[in-house]
Write a protein that holds these residues in place. Structure first.
Motif, short mmCIF file in Angstrom:
data_model
loop_
_atom_site.label_atom_id
_atom_site.label_comp_id
_atom_site.label_asym_id
_atom_site.label_seq_id
_atom_site.Cartn_x
_atom_site.Cartn_y
_atom_site.Cartn_z
N GLU A 28 -5.76 -4.67 3.69
CA GLU A 28 -4.85 -5.58 3.00
C GLU A 28 -4.86 -5.25 1.50
O GLU A 28 -5.71 -4.49 1.06
CB GLU A 28 -5.25 -7.04 3.25
N PRO A 29 -3.92 -5.78 0.75
CA PRO A 29 -3.85 -5.47 -0.69
C PRO A 29 -5.18 -5.73 -1.39
O PRO A 29 -5.90 -6.67 -1.04
CB PRO A 29 -2.78 -6.43 -1.21
N VAL A 30 -5.47 -4.89 -2.34
CA VAL A 30 -6.75 -5.01 -3.05
C VAL A 30 -6.57 -4.57 -4.51
O VAL A 30 -5.77 -3.69 -4.81
CB VAL A 30 -7.86 -4.18 -2.34
N GLY A 74 3.34 2.56 4.28
CA GLY A 74 2.96 1.16 4.27
C GLY A 74 2.33 0.64 2.99
O GLY A 74 2.06 -0.54 2.88
N TRP A 75 2.07 1.52 2.04
CA TRP A 75 1.38 1.11 0.81
C TRP A 75 2.06 1.70 -0.42
O TRP A 75 2.53 2.83 -0.41
CB TRP A 75 -0.06 1.59 0.80
N ARG A 76 2.01 0.91 -1.49
CA ARG A 76 2.29 1.43 -2.83
C ARG A 76 0.95 1.39 -3.55
O ARG A 76 0.33 0.33 -3.64
CB ARG A 76 3.31 0.57 -3.56
N ILE A 77 0.52 2.53 -4.03
CA ILE A 77 -0.76 2.60 -4.74
C ILE A 77 -0.46 2.84 -6.21
O ILE A 77 0.37 3.69 -6.56
CB ILE A 77 -1.65 3.73 -4.19
N HIS A 78 -1.16 2.10 -7.07
CA HIS A 78 -1.03 2.28 -8.52
C HIS A 78 -2.41 2.59 -9.07
O HIS A 78 -3.35 1.83 -8.86
CB HIS A 78 -0.47 1.02 -9.18
N GLU A 102 2.36 -7.64 -2.14
CA GLU A 102 1.69 -7.66 -0.84
C GLU A 102 1.48 -6.29 -0.21
O GLU A 102 0.73 -6.15 0.75
CB GLU A 102 2.46 -8.55 0.13
N ASP A 103 2.13 -5.26 -0.74
CA ASP A 103 1.97 -3.92 -0.17
C ASP A 103 1.33 -2.96 -1.18
O ASP A 103 1.53 -1.76 -1.12
CB ASP A 103 3.32 -3.37 0.28
N THR A 104 0.53 -3.51 -2.10
CA THR A 104 -0.01 -2.66 -3.16
C THR A 104 -1.54 -2.59 -3.15
O THR A 104 -2.23 -3.55 -2.84
CB THR A 104 0.43 -3.14 -4.55
N LEU A 105 -2.00 -1.42 -3.52
CA LEU A 105 -3.41 -1.19 -3.81
C LEU A 105 -3.44 -0.79 -5.27
O LEU A 105 -2.69 0.09 -5.69
CB LEU A 105 -3.96 -0.06 -2.94
N ASN A 106 -4.28 -1.44 -6.05
CA ASN A 106 -4.31 -1.18 -7.49
C ASN A 106 -5.72 -0.81 -7.94
O ASN A 106 -6.65 -1.60 -7.75
CB ASN A 106 -3.80 -2.40 -8.25
N PHE A 107 -5.84 0.37 -8.51
CA PHE A 107 -7.10 0.86 -9.04
C PHE A 107 -6.96 0.90 -10.56
O PHE A 107 -6.06 1.57 -11.08
CB PHE A 107 -7.40 2.26 -8.49
N ILE A 108 -7.83 0.20 -11.26
CA ILE A 108 -7.68 0.04 -12.71
C ILE A 108 -8.94 0.52 -13.43
O ILE A 108 -10.00 -0.11 -13.35
CB ILE A 108 -7.39 -1.43 -13.07
N GLU A 109 -8.81 1.64 -14.12
CA GLU A 109 -9.88 2.15 -14.97
C GLU A 109 -9.78 1.48 -16.33
O GLU A 109 -8.69 1.26 -16.83
CB GLU A 109 -9.77 3.67 -15.12
#
Length: 152
Positions: A28-30, A74-78, A102-109
């Motif tokens: 699921e989104p994270v 199925g995902w948008r990754i940022h 709802e369809d995103t995975l976000n990695f934030i440095e």
């Protein structure tokens, strides 16, 4: 509720293997915050996750663009790198709210650079230099994060 996973990463291959396991556990989104010194492996970990989720091209550091988007099945990754962000309010001008859905995975440095404008993290990842390699500490902060960390 904090669930913590810790591991030594002797080389980049170990980082990529853990990133693959991490990717396999995402259902699921994270929102993931990544912390660590320059060169500690934040982008390498993100690259491992993004490629494990099906991206076949290069995964470059978004240091100058602030964000690199990836559209996968199925995902948008940022993948954000806020190191060069001068003022957190700049995130509002780039439409930061549109990146979290709802369809995103976000990695934030460097999430501290966006304080007050970013959503809370589900997981915090700290990477540090350790002996000849790295050490990773993954801290779950929500139920979503706990599910991921427990699967590692």
């Amino acid at each position: 509720m904090s669930v913590v996973f810790e591991q030594e990463l002797p080389n980049e291959e170990a980082t990529l293997a853990l990133a693959k396991r991490f990717a396999e556990s995402i259902k699921e989104p994270v929102v993931v915050y990544l912390e660590g010194e320059l060169g500690a492996g934040k982008t390498a970990f993100c690259r491992g996750v993004i490629q494990a989720m099906g991206h076949e091209g290069a995964v470059k550091s978004p240091t100058y663009t602030l964000v690199e988007p990836y559209q996968l099945s199925g995902w948008r990754i940022h993948h954000f790198d806020l190191y060069r962000l001068a003022d957190p309010e700049e995130l509002e001008y780039m439409g930061i709210r549109d990146y979290f859905a709802e369809d995103t995975l976000n990695f934030i440095e460097w999430p501290e650079k966006g304080a007050g404008w970013l959503p809370d993290a589900d997981i915090e990842i700290a990477l540090s230099y350790y002996e000849q390699g790295r050490k990773i500490i993954i801290n779950a902060l929500t139920n979503t994060g706990t599910t991921i960390v427990q699967s590692l």
